[in-house]
Write a protein that holds these residues in place. Structure first.
Motif, short mmCIF file in Angstrom:
data_model
loop_
_atom_site.label_atom_id
_atom_site.label_comp_id
_atom_site.label_asym_id
_atom_site.label_seq_id
_atom_site.Cartn_x
_atom_site.Cartn_y
_atom_site.Cartn_z
N ASN A 57 0.73 -1.12 -0.03
CA ASN A 57 -0.05 -0.07 -0.10
C ASN A 57 0.93 1.13 -0.09
N ASP A 58 1.94 1.33 0.60
CA ASP A 58 2.65 2.43 0.94
C ASP A 58 3.65 2.68 -0.33
N VAL A 76 1.14 4.10 -2.83
CA VAL A 76 0.93 5.56 -2.73
C VAL A 76 2.03 6.27 -3.02
N THR A 101 -8.09 1.66 4.62
CA THR A 101 -7.11 2.57 4.03
C THR A 101 -7.04 2.36 2.37
N CYS A 151 -9.78 3.59 0.44
CA CYS A 151 -9.92 5.00 0.50
C CYS A 151 -8.95 5.38 -0.55
N ASN A 152 -7.83 4.97 -0.46
CA ASN A 152 -6.74 5.05 -1.62
C ASN A 152 -7.18 5.00 -2.87
N ALA A 207 -9.83 5.59 10.02
CA ALA A 207 -10.11 5.06 8.66
C ALA A 207 -11.49 5.35 8.34
N ARG A 236 -11.93 8.79 7.02
CA ARG A 236 -11.82 9.02 5.80
C ARG A 236 -12.72 8.44 4.81
N GLU A 250 -4.34 11.74 12.46
CA GLU A 250 -3.73 10.46 11.84
C GLU A 250 -2.46 10.17 12.79
N THR A 286 -1.60 7.17 3.12
CA THR A 286 -2.97 7.50 2.65
C THR A 286 -2.65 8.88 1.71
N ASP A 293 -6.10 12.68 3.71
CA ASP A 293 -6.60 12.21 5.08
C ASP A 293 -7.79 12.89 5.26
#
Length: 554
Positions: free
Chosen positions: A20-21, A24, A72, A75-76, A138, A141, A189, A196, A199
């Motif tokens: 995920n990171d 992003v 998360t 949302c992304n 989360a 968001r 956060e 994310t 936020d």
């Protein structure tokens, strides 16, 4: 919690979080890329990566330890997908619904709630959220994205109820959506939280600005400039990108103009012009302001600048991979004071204002430029528009001929009239049927016969200017011959007659007849045929008894 969920080790969770990171960061790298194709490809790859990661996470039974990451990622994914598409779709609503169902699965509340709508699901999830503090950030968001989706869909009632529930408001509390948005307080956060794209606080700021602007603009359109001011000030003070700030300042200028504060209006319009290259709305509003002040020179200068501004291609920045204010604004409204129209529509406003204010020479040049612009376009309109913003092509020809005659350019006016007649001559054999249809109300107002009649009237006036009296009388007579083929007294023919349409048709006919009769009567006077002149003048009074010109000649 099931045995399968328990077996999901921290190593898998760490791998999913790292993915995920990484995705992003890839999206943020794409955002800063100056190369359009590379930017698009990086963002699309990140979107597909998030889609695959979300599919993996949702392929397992819902588990509280994994849900913060899953929400998360959701949302992304929604943020990146909506920003790439520059809008929301039903798919995003389904993504949110699936996430809410997953939260309720962990509380063993799936059951019949799955058949409920999104708002009912939100009520259930927010009631359960007090038992799930680790999901709070989360969920906020996700609330922000749901709010964005409902705001863009104009579901303001559902949005207000969601925020009331989120803020812990009691039933019957304030339905002021602006106040509810300002009251919303997303939690900070955590430093070690998954990355994310945006936020909850960032989403709140965007929502607050977008709604304040939408509300202020709607109040302005509906004629409540005093109520619009507070909302527009709220929008201007928030997270307002420069293109939107130009519109906000222009709307504030329009409010003050309508409230009788021209100096304050001018200050806001100057501020709008300083904020960016989107000069259309403030220049159009400036022309209205100067017209209201009676400063015709400044008004026309503003319109000339507006024509030039609309000829310059807009240099819009690439959208951020975020939910931005522009994404939540309504589509352009023709009733909005910020709607500039096209270059040709603005050119027509400029030409007609020159004509109305006695600048016939300037009007003639602007009309000729406008005709060249319209005839060069791929689809020039030669039929009446279903609704304004502007006239159709034959009407532009007629207005241009009037300007040329008033500017003393009779020969050019005749050339223009001949061109119009050549374009409408194919319809002449059908004119009697068109008049008959109009008289019975079975079809719309027969524009073509009116255009042809008006063209002969203008040709007659042009020949008068050139001193060709006999030719002028012939043209006026031809105009009257065409106009008197329609006899409005046949209204008793039956219920098929459309009263409203018939009245409009009659009014246009009577005005044209009166003008032609007066014009021909003046030429009879000039040729010493007073008896014929008197007959025409008396007939013109019968046609339009309220006309000052007809009464004075009669």
């Amino acid at each position: 919690m099931s045995r399968q969920t328990t077996s999901v080790g921290s190593s898998c969770l760490d791998l999913w979080r790292e993915k995920n990171d990484r995705l992003v960061r890839q999206a943020k790298v794409a955002q800063n890329s100056g190369l359009t194709l590379r930017r698009q490809q990086l963002a699309q790859d990140a979107l597909e990566g998030l889609r695959g990661l979300l599919h993996s996470l949702q392929g397992l039974p819902a588990a509280v330890p994994v849900l913060p990451l899953e929400l998360t990622v959701t949302c992304n994914f929604i943020i990146l997908r909506a920003s790439l598409a520059q809008g929301f779709t039903e798919d995003q609503a389904q993504d949110i619904q699936r996430s809410l169902e997953r939260v309720l699965e962990t509380q063993e509340q799936q059951g019949p709630r799955l058949e409920q709508g999104l708002r009912e699901l939100w009520d259930s999830v927010l009631r359960a959220s007090c038992l799930l503090p680790e999901l709070l950030s989360a969920l906020h968001r996700l609330v922000g994205l749901q709010a964005a989706l409902w705001l863009s869909a104009d579901r303001l009632g559902d949005l207000a109820l969601l925020l009331e529930t989120l803020n812990g408001s009691q039933s019957g509390a304030s339905k002021d959506l602006l106040l509810l948005l300002k009251t919303w307080s997303p939690p900070a956060e955590e430093l070690d939280a998954p990355l994310t794209l945006q936020d909850a606080q960032g989403l709140k700021d965007v929502l607050l600005t977008a709604f304040a602007y939408r509300q202020g603009l709607q109040e302005l359109i509906t004629g409540n400039p005093d109520k619009a001011l507070s909302s527009l000030h709220e929008a201007a003070s928030g997270l307002c990108p420069r293109p939107v700030l130009v519109q906000v300042y222009t709307a504030l200028g329009s409010c003050h103009r309508k409230m009788g504060n021209p100096q304050r209006a001018l200050l806001y319009l100057v501020a709008a012009l300083k904020e960016g290259s989107a000069w259309g709305p403030p220049l159009l509003e400036a022309s209205r302001l100067y017209q209201q002040l009676g400063d015709t020179t400044a008004e026309l200068e503003s319109l000339e600048l507006l024509v030039e501004a609309l000829n310059v291609p807009c240099s819009s920045k690439a959208p951020q991979f975020l939910i931005e204010v522009e994404l939540l604004l309504p589509p352009p409204d023709l009733a909005s004071p910020l709607h500039c129209g096209t270059q040709s529509q603005t050119k027509h406003i400029l030409a007609s204002r020159c004509l109305q204010t006695g600048r016939a020479g300037d009007a003639a040049e602007h009309y000729l430029d406008l005709l060249a612009l319209l005839l060069d376009s791929s689809e020039p309109r030669f039929s009446p528009p279903p609704s304004p913003p502007g006239p159709c092509m034959p009407e532009v020809f007629l207005e241009a001929a009037v300007a040329l005659i008033q500017a003393g350019r009779a020969q050019d006016a005749l050339t223009l009239c001949e061109e119009l007649l050549s374009r409408t001559s194919s319809l002449l054999p059908k004119m009697s049927r068109l008049w008959e249809d109009a008289r019975k109300g079975t079809k719309e107002l027969p524009y073509c016969p009116l255009w042809v009649s008006a063209t002969h009237l203008l040709q007659g006036q042009a020949w008068v200017q050139l001193g060709a009296q006999k030719v002028a009388i012939s043209e006026f007579s031809r105009c009257l011959e065409l106009l008197f083929r329609a006899t409005p007294e046949e209204k008793e023919q039956g219920a098929a007659f459309n009263c409203e349409q018939g009245c409009k048709s009659d009014a246009a006919l009577q005005q044209l007849r009166a003008a032609a009769l007066i014009s021909r009567g003046l030429e009879w006077v000039a040729s010493g045929q007073d008896t014929k002149a008197l007959q025409d003048f008396l007939l013109s009074v019968q046609m339009c008894p309220d006309s000052e010109e007809a009464r004075s000649e009669g």
